[in-house]
Design a protein around this motif. Structure first.
Motif, PDB file in Angstrom:
ATOM      1  N   ALA A  13      -5.370  27.179  13.612  1.00 31.74           N
ATOM      2  CA  ALA A  13      -4.876  26.670  12.242  1.00 31.74           C
ATOM      3  C   ALA A  13      -4.472  25.124  12.105  1.00 31.74           C
ATOM      4  O   ALA A  13      -3.512  24.766  13.086  1.00 31.74           O
ATOM      5  CB  ALA A  13      -4.108  27.530  11.620  1.00 31.74           C
ATOM      6  N   VAL A  14      -4.876  24.597  10.989  1.00 30.16           N
ATOM      7  CA  VAL A  14      -4.227  23.234  10.979  1.00 30.16           C
ATOM      8  C   VAL A  14      -3.441  23.178   9.448  1.00 30.16           C
ATOM      9  O   VAL A  14      -4.187  23.453   8.606  1.00 30.16           O
ATOM     10  CB  VAL A  14      -5.074  21.831  10.974  1.00 30.16           C
ATOM     11  CG1 VAL A  14      -4.676  20.765  10.544  1.00 30.16           C
ATOM     12  CG2 VAL A  14      -5.932  22.154  12.367  1.00 30.16           C
ATOM     13  N   ALA A  15      -2.391  22.571   9.306  1.00 29.82           N
ATOM     14  CA  ALA A  15      -1.710  22.550   8.118  1.00 29.82           C
ATOM     15  C   ALA A  15      -1.353  21.139   7.890  1.00 29.82           C
ATOM     16  O   ALA A  15      -0.494  20.478   8.714  1.00 29.82           O
ATOM     17  CB  ALA A  15      -0.397  23.539   8.132  1.00 29.82           C
ATOM     18  N   ARG A  16      -1.688  20.719   6.619  1.00 21.43           N
ATOM     19  CA  ARG A  16      -1.333  19.365   6.301  1.00 21.43           C
ATOM     20  C   ARG A  16      -0.308  19.665   5.263  1.00 21.43           C
ATOM     21  O   ARG A  16      -0.354  20.093   4.219  1.00 21.43           O
ATOM     22  CB  ARG A  16      -2.549  18.546   5.860  1.00 21.43           C
ATOM     23  CG  ARG A  16      -3.215  18.032   6.821  1.00 21.43           C
ATOM     24  CD  ARG A  16      -4.346  17.110   6.320  1.00 21.43           C
ATOM     25  NE  ARG A  16      -5.460  17.188   7.024  1.00 21.43           N
ATOM     26  CZ  ARG A  16      -6.457  18.372   7.156  1.00 21.43           C
ATOM     27  NH1 ARG A  16      -6.069  19.170   6.957  1.00 21.43           N
ATOM     28  NH2 ARG A  16      -7.657  18.173   7.877  1.00 21.43           N
ATOM     29  N   VAL A  17       1.099  19.184   5.633  1.00 21.77           N
ATOM     30  CA  VAL A  17       2.220  19.588   4.371  1.00 21.77           C
ATOM     31  C   VAL A  17       2.614  18.172   3.732  1.00 21.77           C
ATOM     32  O   VAL A  17       2.938  17.134   4.314  1.00 21.77           O
ATOM     33  CB  VAL A  17       3.477  20.155   5.185  1.00 21.77           C
ATOM     34  CG1 VAL A  17       4.385  20.414   4.380  1.00 21.77           C
ATOM     35  CG2 VAL A  17       2.757  21.224   6.143  1.00 21.77           C
ATOM     36  N   TYR A  18       2.932  18.427   2.492  1.00 24.12           N
ATOM     37  CA  TYR A  18       3.527  17.249   1.733  1.00 24.12           C
ATOM     38  C   TYR A  18       4.552  17.775   1.052  1.00 24.12           C
ATOM     39  O   TYR A  18       4.493  18.832   0.085  1.00 24.12           O
ATOM     40  CB  TYR A  18       2.144  16.780   0.703  1.00 24.12           C
ATOM     41  CG  TYR A  18       0.885  16.414   1.341  1.00 24.12           C
ATOM     42  CD1 TYR A  18       0.714  15.296   1.844  1.00 24.12           C
ATOM     43  CD2 TYR A  18       0.008  17.170   1.440  1.00 24.12           C
ATOM     44  CE1 TYR A  18      -0.340  14.644   2.294  1.00 24.12           C
ATOM     45  CE2 TYR A  18      -1.347  16.960   2.221  1.00 24.12           C
ATOM     46  CZ  TYR A  18      -1.588  15.842   2.698  1.00 24.12           C
ATOM     47  OH  TYR A  18      -2.503  15.398   3.198  1.00 24.12           O
ATOM     48  N   ILE A  63       0.688  22.270   0.604  1.00 21.00           N
ATOM     49  CA  ILE A  63       0.017  22.509   2.039  1.00 21.00           C
ATOM     50  C   ILE A  63      -1.346  22.768   2.014  1.00 21.00           C
ATOM     51  O   ILE A  63      -1.930  23.794   0.992  1.00 21.00           O
ATOM     52  CB  ILE A  63       0.519  23.563   2.493  1.00 21.00           C
ATOM     53  CG1 ILE A  63       2.125  23.694   2.609  1.00 21.00           C
ATOM     54  CG2 ILE A  63       0.039  23.726   3.922  1.00 21.00           C
ATOM     55  CD1 ILE A  63       2.761  25.096   3.036  1.00 21.00           C
ATOM     56  N   ASN A  64      -2.242  22.165   2.586  1.00 24.97           N
ATOM     57  CA  ASN A  64      -3.544  22.305   2.996  1.00 24.97           C
ATOM     58  C   ASN A  64      -3.669  22.712   4.225  1.00 24.97           C
ATOM     59  O   ASN A  64      -3.490  22.233   5.199  1.00 24.97           O
ATOM     60  CB  ASN A  64      -4.527  20.978   2.855  1.00 24.97           C
ATOM     61  CG  ASN A  64      -4.314  20.027   1.555  1.00 24.97           C
ATOM     62  OD1 ASN A  64      -4.180  20.785   0.371  1.00 24.97           O
ATOM     63  ND2 ASN A  64      -4.672  19.042   1.402  1.00 24.97           N
ATOM     64  N   LEU A  65      -4.423  24.246   4.089  1.00 23.36           N
ATOM     65  CA  LEU A  65      -4.538  24.810   5.271  1.00 23.36           C
ATOM     66  C   LEU A  65      -6.027  24.970   5.704  1.00 23.36           C
ATOM     67  O   LEU A  65      -6.772  25.436   4.702  1.00 23.36           O
ATOM     68  CB  LEU A  65      -3.958  26.278   5.071  1.00 23.36           C
ATOM     69  CG  LEU A  65      -2.361  26.351   5.412  1.00 23.36           C
ATOM     70  CD1 LEU A  65      -1.761  27.906   5.170  1.00 23.36           C
ATOM     71  CD2 LEU A  65      -2.128  26.325   7.142  1.00 23.36           C
ATOM     72  N   ASN A  66      -6.454  25.117   6.834  1.00 24.58           N
ATOM     73  CA  ASN A  66      -7.603  25.663   7.134  1.00 24.58           C
ATOM     74  C   ASN A  66      -7.685  25.798   8.799  1.00 24.58           C
ATOM     75  O   ASN A  66      -6.982  25.550   9.596  1.00 24.58           O
ATOM     76  CB  ASN A  66      -8.790  24.358   7.049  1.00 24.58           C
ATOM     77  CG  ASN A  66      -8.456  23.219   7.726  1.00 24.58           C
ATOM     78  OD1 ASN A  66      -7.339  22.827   7.974  1.00 24.58           O
ATOM     79  ND2 ASN A  66      -9.652  22.640   8.186  1.00 24.58           N
ATOM     80  N   GLU A  75       2.502  29.998  10.808  1.00 28.47           N
ATOM     81  CA  GLU A  75       3.032  29.356  11.698  1.00 28.47           C
ATOM     82  C   GLU A  75       2.892  28.060  11.815  1.00 28.47           C
ATOM     83  O   GLU A  75       3.753  27.323  12.021  1.00 28.47           O
ATOM     84  CB  GLU A  75       2.885  30.029  13.083  1.00 28.47           C
ATOM     85  CG  GLU A  75       3.801  31.454  12.923  1.00 28.47           C
ATOM     86  CD  GLU A  75       3.300  32.282  14.371  1.00 28.47           C
ATOM     87  OE1 GLU A  75       2.931  31.695  15.411  1.00 28.47           O
ATOM     88  OE2 GLU A  75       3.964  33.632  14.427  1.00 28.47           O
ATOM     89  N   ALA A  76       1.513  27.667  11.553  1.00 30.58           N
ATOM     90  CA  ALA A  76       1.129  26.055  11.499  1.00 30.58           C
ATOM     91  C   ALA A  76       2.068  25.398  10.179  1.00 30.58           C
ATOM     92  O   ALA A  76       2.404  24.509  10.302  1.00 30.58           O
ATOM     93  CB  ALA A  76      -0.284  25.978  11.405  1.00 30.58           C
ATOM     94  N   ALA A  77       1.957  26.012   9.264  1.00 31.61           N
ATOM     95  CA  ALA A  77       2.762  25.624   7.884  1.00 31.61           C
ATOM     96  C   ALA A  77       4.246  25.449   8.253  1.00 31.61           C
ATOM     97  O   ALA A  77       4.784  24.468   7.757  1.00 31.61           O
ATOM     98  CB  ALA A  77       2.526  26.459   6.712  1.00 31.61           C
ATOM     99  N   ARG A  78       4.873  26.533   9.084  1.00 39.34           N
ATOM    100  CA  ARG A  78       6.257  26.407   9.155  1.00 39.34           C
ATOM    101  C   ARG A  78       6.379  25.154  10.261  1.00 39.34           C
ATOM    102  O   ARG A  78       7.435  24.315   9.946  1.00 39.34           O
ATOM    103  CB  ARG A  78       6.476  27.545  10.178  1.00 39.34           C
ATOM    104  CG  ARG A  78       8.096  27.692  10.683  1.00 39.34           C
ATOM    105  CD  ARG A  78       8.247  29.050  11.154  1.00 39.34           C
ATOM    106  NE  ARG A  78       7.719  29.133  12.419  1.00 39.34           N
ATOM    107  CZ  ARG A  78       7.908  30.320  13.517  1.00 39.34           C
ATOM    108  NH1 ARG A  78       8.571  31.037  12.791  1.00 39.34           N
ATOM    109  NH2 ARG A  78       7.360  30.176  14.450  1.00 39.34           N
ATOM    110  N   LEU A  79       5.729  24.860  10.931  1.00 44.07           N
ATOM    111  CA  LEU A  79       5.958  23.602  11.894  1.00 44.07           C
ATOM    112  C   LEU A  79       5.537  22.356  10.974  1.00 44.07           C
ATOM    113  O   LEU A  79       6.615  21.512  11.340  1.00 44.07           O
ATOM    114  CB  LEU A  79       4.992  23.699  13.227  1.00 44.07           C
ATOM    115  CG  LEU A  79       4.893  22.348  13.939  1.00 44.07           C
ATOM    116  CD1 LEU A  79       6.208  22.296  14.646  1.00 44.07           C
ATOM    117  CD2 LEU A  79       3.750  22.524  15.027  1.00 44.07           C
TER     118      LEU A  79
END
Length: 128
Positions: A13-18, A63-66, A75-79
């Motif tokens: 999982a990869v999360a790009r957070v703004y 958040i953009n998650l994929n 957990e990726a979003a949390r980080l």
């Protein structure tokens, strides 16, 4: 305040957070957090860095998650959120680090080996 961005990864999982100042709204892939993660546990995991610093109502997060599954994505979003909060206020780093929110979990799926059905499993051995 301008938008602060950060990247979080876990398994596949990869999360790009703004993150920007706002009212505490969290949007994931253009959906509300309650719609994207119906599970209260995953919502809790995602908000952990915010509750640790007591800033849940202070920032709007997009958040953009994929990739990956629900737990890996949460957990990726949390980080990603934790990294963005450190960019906003470097003084918070020690509190987040103590909780383990700034550590990238390195565990990923082991690759399948040739001549075997899985990563570790072997085909059944027959003597006769």
């Amino acid at each position: 305040m301008e938008v602060i961005n950060a990247l979080g990864r876990r398994k596949a999982a990869v999360a790009r957070v703004y993150v920007r100042e706002g009212s505490g709204k969290i949007v994931i892939n253009k959906r509300e957090i309650e719609k994207y993660f119906p599970s209260a546990i995953l919502q809790y995991v995602l908000k952990q860095p915010l509750t640790t610093l007591d800033v849940v109502e202070k920032y709007d997060i997009m958040i953009n998650l994929n990739g990956g599954g629900p737990k890996g994505q949460a957990e990726a979003a949390r980080l990603g959120i934790a990294r963005a909060l450190v960019k906003i206020n470097p003084d918070d780093k020690s509190a987040l680090k103590a909780e383990g929110f700034l550590t990238r979990d390195p565990r990923v799926v082991e690759r399948k080996k040739p001549g075997q059905p899985g990563a570790r499993k072997k085909f059944q051995f027959s003597k006769r």
